[in-house]
Each structure stands twice: as C-alpha cells, then as structure tokens.
Design a protein around this motif. Sequence first.
Motif, PDB file in Angstrom:
ATOM      1  N   GLU A 179     -66.588   3.527  91.222  1.00  0.00           N
ATOM      2  CA  GLU A 179     -67.384   3.479  89.980  1.00  0.00           C
ATOM      3  C   GLU A 179     -68.414   2.354  90.010  1.00  0.00           C
ATOM      4  O   GLU A 179     -69.495   2.488  89.458  1.00  0.00           O
ATOM      5  CB  GLU A 179     -66.467   3.331  88.760  1.00  0.00           C
ATOM      6  CG  GLU A 179     -65.716   4.610  88.448  1.00  0.00           C
ATOM      7  CD  GLU A 179     -64.839   4.502  87.225  1.00  0.00           C
ATOM      8  OE1 GLU A 179     -64.619   5.530  86.580  1.00  0.00           O
ATOM      9  OE2 GLU A 179     -64.357   3.393  86.913  1.00  0.00           O
ATOM     10  N   ARG A 190     -73.956  10.474  96.659  1.00  0.00           N
ATOM     11  CA  ARG A 190     -73.094  10.544  95.466  1.00  0.00           C
ATOM     12  C   ARG A 190     -72.118  11.713  95.538  1.00  0.00           C
ATOM     13  O   ARG A 190     -70.929  11.569  95.290  1.00  0.00           O
ATOM     14  CB  ARG A 190     -73.959  10.689  94.218  1.00  0.00           C
ATOM     15  CG  ARG A 190     -74.502   9.381  93.742  1.00  0.00           C
ATOM     16  CD  ARG A 190     -75.215   9.578  92.434  1.00  0.00           C
ATOM     17  NE  ARG A 190     -75.896   8.341  92.076  1.00  0.00           N
ATOM     18  CZ  ARG A 190     -76.894   8.272  91.217  1.00  0.00           C
ATOM     19  NH1 ARG A 190     -77.338   9.358  90.623  1.00  0.00           N
ATOM     20  NH2 ARG A 190     -77.447   7.123  90.944  1.00  0.00           N
ATOM     21  N   TYR A 209     -68.861  16.814  88.381  1.00  0.00           N
ATOM     22  CA  TYR A 209     -70.104  16.073  88.658  1.00  0.00           C
ATOM     23  C   TYR A 209     -71.304  17.015  88.599  1.00  0.00           C
ATOM     24  O   TYR A 209     -72.326  16.705  87.962  1.00  0.00           O
ATOM     25  CB  TYR A 209     -70.004  15.408  90.035  1.00  0.00           C
ATOM     26  CG  TYR A 209     -71.290  14.784  90.506  1.00  0.00           C
ATOM     27  CD1 TYR A 209     -71.825  13.670  89.863  1.00  0.00           C
ATOM     28  CD2 TYR A 209     -71.985  15.305  91.599  1.00  0.00           C
ATOM     29  CE1 TYR A 209     -73.018  13.098  90.295  1.00  0.00           C
ATOM     30  CE2 TYR A 209     -73.174  14.738  92.031  1.00  0.00           C
ATOM     31  CZ  TYR A 209     -73.686  13.636  91.377  1.00  0.00           C
ATOM     32  OH  TYR A 209     -74.864  13.079  91.801  1.00  0.00           O
ATOM     33  N   ASN A 212     -72.305  17.948  85.073  1.00  0.00           N
ATOM     34  CA  ASN A 212     -73.032  16.864  84.408  1.00  0.00           C
ATOM     35  C   ASN A 212     -74.483  16.818  84.849  1.00  0.00           C
ATOM     36  O   ASN A 212     -75.394  16.709  84.020  1.00  0.00           O
ATOM     37  CB  ASN A 212     -72.370  15.512  84.736  1.00  0.00           C
ATOM     38  CG  ASN A 212     -71.397  15.074  83.658  1.00  0.00           C
ATOM     39  OD1 ASN A 212     -71.487  15.525  82.521  1.00  0.00           O
ATOM     40  ND2 ASN A 212     -70.474  14.214  84.012  1.00  0.00           N
ATOM     41  N   HIS A 445     -65.483  13.547  83.468  1.00  0.00           N
ATOM     42  CA  HIS A 445     -66.553  12.702  83.986  1.00  0.00           C
ATOM     43  C   HIS A 445     -67.553  12.457  82.856  1.00  0.00           C
ATOM     44  O   HIS A 445     -68.082  13.409  82.296  1.00  0.00           O
ATOM     45  CB  HIS A 445     -67.317  13.396  85.125  1.00  0.00           C
ATOM     46  CG  HIS A 445     -66.586  13.448  86.427  1.00  0.00           C
ATOM     47  ND1 HIS A 445     -67.229  13.619  87.623  1.00  0.00           N
ATOM     48  CD2 HIS A 445     -65.273  13.350  86.720  1.00  0.00           C
ATOM     49  CE1 HIS A 445     -66.336  13.624  88.611  1.00  0.00           C
ATOM     50  NE2 HIS A 445     -65.141  13.480  88.085  1.00  0.00           N
ATOM     51  N   ALA A 447     -71.191  10.736  81.923  1.00  0.00           N
ATOM     52  CA  ALA A 447     -72.399  10.179  82.530  1.00  0.00           C
ATOM     53  C   ALA A 447     -73.333   9.682  81.445  1.00  0.00           C
ATOM     54  O   ALA A 447     -73.532  10.359  80.436  1.00  0.00           O
ATOM     55  CB  ALA A 447     -73.106  11.235  83.368  1.00  0.00           C
ATOM     56  N   THR A 449     -77.283   8.087  81.061  1.00  0.00           N
ATOM     57  CA  THR A 449     -78.521   7.770  81.779  1.00  0.00           C
ATOM     58  C   THR A 449     -79.302   6.696  81.037  1.00  0.00           C
ATOM     59  O   THR A 449     -79.175   6.538  79.819  1.00  0.00           O
ATOM     60  CB  THR A 449     -79.421   9.013  81.939  1.00  0.00           C
ATOM     61  OG1 THR A 449     -79.709   9.556  80.645  1.00  0.00           O
ATOM     62  CG2 THR A 449     -78.759  10.076  82.785  1.00  0.00           C
ATOM     63  N   ILE A 455     -78.705   7.310  86.435  1.00  0.00           N
ATOM     64  CA  ILE A 455     -77.351   7.177  85.919  1.00  0.00           C
ATOM     65  C   ILE A 455     -76.998   5.698  85.839  1.00  0.00           C
ATOM     66  O   ILE A 455     -77.095   4.970  86.820  1.00  0.00           O
ATOM     67  CB  ILE A 455     -76.347   7.942  86.812  1.00  0.00           C
ATOM     68  CG1 ILE A 455     -76.542   9.440  86.599  1.00  0.00           C
ATOM     69  CG2 ILE A 455     -74.921   7.530  86.492  1.00  0.00           C
ATOM     70  CD1 ILE A 455     -75.620  10.305  87.414  1.00  0.00           C
ATOM     71  N   TYR A 458     -71.125   5.826  85.143  1.00  0.00           N
ATOM     72  CA  TYR A 458     -70.448   7.077  85.476  1.00  0.00           C
ATOM     73  C   TYR A 458     -68.953   6.827  85.445  1.00  0.00           C
ATOM     74  O   TYR A 458     -68.412   6.106  86.272  1.00  0.00           O
ATOM     75  CB  TYR A 458     -70.895   7.606  86.852  1.00  0.00           C
ATOM     76  CG  TYR A 458     -70.662   9.098  86.955  1.00  0.00           C
ATOM     77  CD1 TYR A 458     -71.567   9.993  86.409  1.00  0.00           C
ATOM     78  CD2 TYR A 458     -69.499   9.600  87.545  1.00  0.00           C
ATOM     79  CE1 TYR A 458     -71.349  11.363  86.458  1.00  0.00           C
ATOM     80  CE2 TYR A 458     -69.274  10.964  87.599  1.00  0.00           C
ATOM     81  CZ  TYR A 458     -70.203  11.840  87.062  1.00  0.00           C
ATOM     82  OH  TYR A 458     -69.979  13.195  87.099  1.00  0.00           O
TER      83      TYR A 458
END
Lengths: 499, 252
Positions: A179, A190, A209, A212, A445, A447, A449, A455, A458
């Motif tokens: 993380e 990623r 992921y 997202n 997850h 996220a 921004t 990002i 996360y």
Amino acid sequence: MSYLTLKNAVPAPIKGVPTHEYKEFKAAIKELLEQECRLSSLFAVPTDSDNRIFAVMTNDKKGEIYVFATKYAKTFESLTPEIPQAHWFEREIAEIHNIKINNHPWLKPIRFMPKSGEKNFPVAGDTDYFKINGEEIHEVGVGPIHAGVIEPGHFRFQCYGEKVLHLEIELGYQHRGIERIFPKTPHNKRIKIIEAAAGDTTIGHTTAYALNIEGLAGAQISANDALVRSIALELERMANHTGDLGAMAGDVGFMPTSSYCGRIRGDILNTTGMICGNRFGRGLVKPGSSGYQIDAELKKKISDKLDLIEADVKSAIELIWQTPSVTARFDETGSVSRENAVAIGLVGVAARAAGIAVDIRMTHPFDAFKELEAVVPVGKKGDVGMRAQVRWHELQNSFKLVRDMLAKLNFEAEKSEVNDDICGKLAPDMISVALTEGWRGEISHAAITDANGNIKTYKITDPSFHNWFGLALALRDQEISDFPLCNKSFNLSYCGHDL
Amino acid sequence: MLKVIKARIHQQNRTYPFPQKMPVMDPRYAGRPIIKADKCQAACQKCVDLCPTQAVSKINGKITIDLGRCLFCRECEVKCPGSAISFTNEFSMGTNSLEALKVSDESYAKLEEMGAELKRLFGRSLKLRQVSAGGCNACEADCNVLTTPTFDMARFGITFVASPRHADGLLVTGPVTQNMKQALIKAYQALPAPAIVIATGACAISGGLFKDNFETNAGIGDLIPVDLYVPGCPPNPWTILDAMLRFMGAHK
C-alpha cells in the motif's frame, strides 16, 4: 445521518464524503451496523490540509456502499469498545500513521512496520501477549515458520492440558509495503503487484482493481471480457475449495479425499492456465479488458475438461459425508456463533457457515454476475463441518456458473482491444470502492484520486483481514490437536493480510 | 469402505511418467524465451520500458532478459514491433548461477548436477525445509502440489520435512521481508552441513516486484548462498521438479 452513497465500483466526487464530528461519526457506524450493514473498511487519509479517517460500510440488502469521514489529530478515541468490527482496523491505523488510539482494549502492532517516515523495523512478533496463569496452564508458541509448506505467522496458544483457552495470532511477517508504494508505482507494474497481493486470489484482487480503474476512467468492458474474468473468478474458487476440502480431510487423517483433491485442484488450476497460460491467472485481468479471449475451440476444451473434473470432484469429496469418522471430527469443531460472527464482521465462507447470507456476487453484482444468479449456501452452526458443506455447495454452484457463462460467450462479437491507456486517464478528486467476492470472501478496494487524476490512496482489504480473529474465536475450548483442521477450514491469507 | 474402494477405482493412477515422458504444456504457457537479435529494431526500447521488473535490458543494441526477474507476463513479446522476443513452451529453466539466467539469444546454459560428494549424500534422498519469506502463496502452492499424485516427488526421494534440523537444504520462496530475514537465517543455520539452498520464483531470486522496497530484501542471494535457481512467477511445478531432478543427477 449523512453519508456518500456509492454503487459497486461507481465513483463519486470525493468532496461528497461528509466529515462528521467524532460523536456523529461513531453514531453513524453504530446506526448502520444495527441496520445489518458491515464495516468493510476503515482507514486514515492524511493530507497537507487535514487528516481524516474514512469508514466504508456495506449494505447488502440495498446493494449500496456508504462512505463518511471524521477528522483526527495525533490521538483518536477508540471505536472498538462499542464497535468490535473496528478493532483490527484501529490497530492498523495506529501502526501505519503513528496515531495514539485511546482506550483501545488491545492496541498492538498487526504488521511490525517501522514508524511512519522511519525505516528501522521493530522485531517481528516482539509484543505483549495474553497470558493465563495457573499451575497446569502452559503456553504453546508456533511459527513464524510452520511445519508445512505455508506462509509464515505466529500463533500463541494458552492451554489447559489439551484444551485451548485462548489463541492469539500475530502476523506481519509477510509485509512487503504494497500500500505504501502503490501510488508511486507506474501503471504497468500496479496490476502485477495486485496480482501478487494474495497470490492465490489473483483474479479476485485484479478484478476489484480493474473495476475501480474502469469506473474512474469511465471505460466499459465488452460482455465477452466480463465473462472471461468471471469464469476465471469461479475457477479460482473451485480450485481453492477443492484443495481446502482435500486438506481438511488430510488433517483428520482421511487420505483418499486428501490425495485426490490435491490432484484435482491442479487440474482446475490448469484450466485457468488454458485461458491465460498461467495456473494462477496472472495476466488474465487487465483494466479495460480481459487479457485473453476464449474462442469456440477453447470453449469446447474447457467444457470437456470440466466434465471430467466434476466427476472426479464428486467422487472424491462426497466420500467426506459418507465416512462417519470424518464427519465426527468435522462436526461441532471450531464453532463461531452467528452472534460473534456478526459482532466481529466475518465475511465469506466463514460468515455463511455461521448463518449470515453475504455474497458480493449476489448483493453487489459485478462483471458477468450482473446477469447471473449465484446461489448462496448458508449454514447454521459455524463449525468446521458447516464450512466444509458451504464450500462444497459453492463448488458445485461454480460448475454451473462457469457452464452458464461459457454458453453466453458470443463468438460473433468484435474482439475488444486491450486499452492500456485508461490507467493514465482517471477522473480527478474522486472516490471509488470496488467489491468482489473472492473464494475466501469479500475483497474491498478503495481508490481516491487527487486533483491531477493520480491515485493518492489505495486501500486493499482482503477477506482475511476480517476473518483471522474469527479463527482465534473458533479455537476457544478446542483441542489443540484440532488447530490444523480449524485453520484449514478458514484457510486465510497471510500476505493478503500483511500486504 | 466399499465407497472408498469405488472412488479409488474411479480416480485411477494418475502419476505422470516424468521424466521418461515429457509433459505437454498448454499452448498459451509462457516458458523459456528466445531472442532473435537480427529482428530487433535499433532505435526501439519498448521491451525495456514496458517490463514491470526491469528484467529486460538493451546494452549496445543487445537485448537481454534476466529470467531471475522475469514474470513471464509476455508484455515484451506482445509489444515488440519486430517479433524479436518469443516465449517458447520449454519449461526446463533451472540454473546453477545468476549469470546463467540471462538470456540474449536462442541458446541456454545446461544445468549442472551437484558435486560428487553431495550427490553421494543427496542423489537418492533429498529432504527439504520450505521457507516462505514474503511469498504470495503462488510459489508455495506450486511446491505443495509436487507432493500430490500427479507429480509425486517422493518417488525420487524428495520430500518436504517439518524442521530444518531434519533437512538437507532449504527451498525458499518470496523476496525475504525484513520481518522474515532473521527467521530465514536461523533456519539456514539450523541445517546440518552440508546443505543446499534452492531459490524458487522471481521474488526469491531477485526480489521480483518488491526488490526496491525497504520492507523487503532483493531475494535471498545477499543473505545465504544459493545452489539452484528456479525462475518463474510462479514457476510451473514441472519447472521446479525438473530443476531438482537435474540437480540431483536423476534426469539429464
């Protein structure tokens, strides 16, 4: 009570997340818990201007996700005494962000990380442990290196003779800094890191992921791509449930099921390998697509293989319930009551075995599950036997789901291009929460921004993060010799927890 | 009891006759890569830029893939405009040295068997202690599977044992997290001499995806001496078994 309402993997502006005073924040969590919502994640986001703790709560009845926040300073009054689901999260927050959490009942490290900004590691496992005193009480310490081929962790049992009065689980040995490095990592790396977050749950995590990123980039994936991803998710579930049922049989000394399932698990992994070349689904899920296609020829190969596997699986696993010496060891062993399961926020197989009907495929459908009916088996007793039965029912249901999905593939459809660019085109100042149902349970997850669409935060929550404490509860008043069996019935991830 | 026998008949004998017969890998499986230097375009750097673990390098126009870092994700193969890189179906990839993991043409180094004295001791019986030191459970799973009937590595005298005290060597997976460093070194020191060490997977060989994190080491090489390298992310079980058998001299 105000909160930002999200749908699975549908982002919203971060400014819509309300910031409450501590009292209201706590009251909001309690109120939602009373409405049978769950605390899916709780994490701190420090910025230059303010420090906030975000609560992510999941409403399974409405298929909604609620996000709200509160400010924190150097100290934070613990939620745990009234909200047990927060206990592990608060330990995590205290450790990562160096915050003093006041009145937490058992505040100690969960990962043995350096203090934020420092690089000196504490000695892993060196911390306070519960201790029971008495003439015939003894302590058994196991790990970090275990006797089998398995990830490291430390277990400490307080025993009275053979009986375990308490088990304390200390992890952190697998901590790789995922993380921390994630926001600074280039896009092409990623997805690879997510693939290895919990290597036995590659599809579950990469799907979360990808959902997202697709949401934040406003990208749609084709129906075929969604099907391929969901087929792979079910294959992952089937492989692991088969392996675990075999290993549980092995832990009570029933070798036929143990040995057959070990092999059949490999056959299912090889089926994933037929799609993407890798037995663990590496490269299969990419933001904006699935990395691989299933054509008519491959569909036929997979269908034929599934027929053989299903016959083998049936023959191997039904032996469990035809053999009283096995069921006698499974039943009434390692129970977690429904009440406790709700209180600590269990997810996945362990929650369903205890009578909680949670399954993200059904309540917050994603990818191909939007058009499918996943059957959710629910047990009652929350013991090893129920966890075995829930897995067996899920496994059988997955065969059906994969066949249904294979039938839906459209070979006339135009091939969708893999579009790597979307990772660099995320909407700025947004929050998105993606949930998937991995084979262990809910994967979440979150996220966030920044103003440039990068990002910034996360947050990964593996189902194991919720469930390790469930294993500790399951061991109460059990024979210590039943530990391997109880452990296998949960089969939680060490690296998914440690990240 | 009759049902158990019935299941036994249904399940048949499934042990694959390896190494007499080579397993057929799936068409999409990514094994040992080959590089056709003449197809590489001089000004192109795509493979180098795309590689998530910096496994690909281009020095003086010569492409090299370090299998110790490679995830076998095929990004370089797919995006190469000249088709200079291709991943073959060859699963036999174990090596004796880090240098031998570097591929820059269509040839590859042969895995040498262990020395005569080691072979006398371990050639027909090799007891290994597996240590996961930050492994993601994929390498671990592909080691575990070697004990199942398909592979049945015990027929070659190889077994995993519960303690380093009972072991002839370590099989290590993972980049070695700081939190496992001490435990790994202790396990190594607990081995009776002589002992061998097998680094399995990109993480254990080079640190893989995590080599630059301060939370991890760059694989096991800086901490304990390594005798056998098995590349992959994770390595296919056949790759692991093949490497161990070649190293023991049981398969040439």
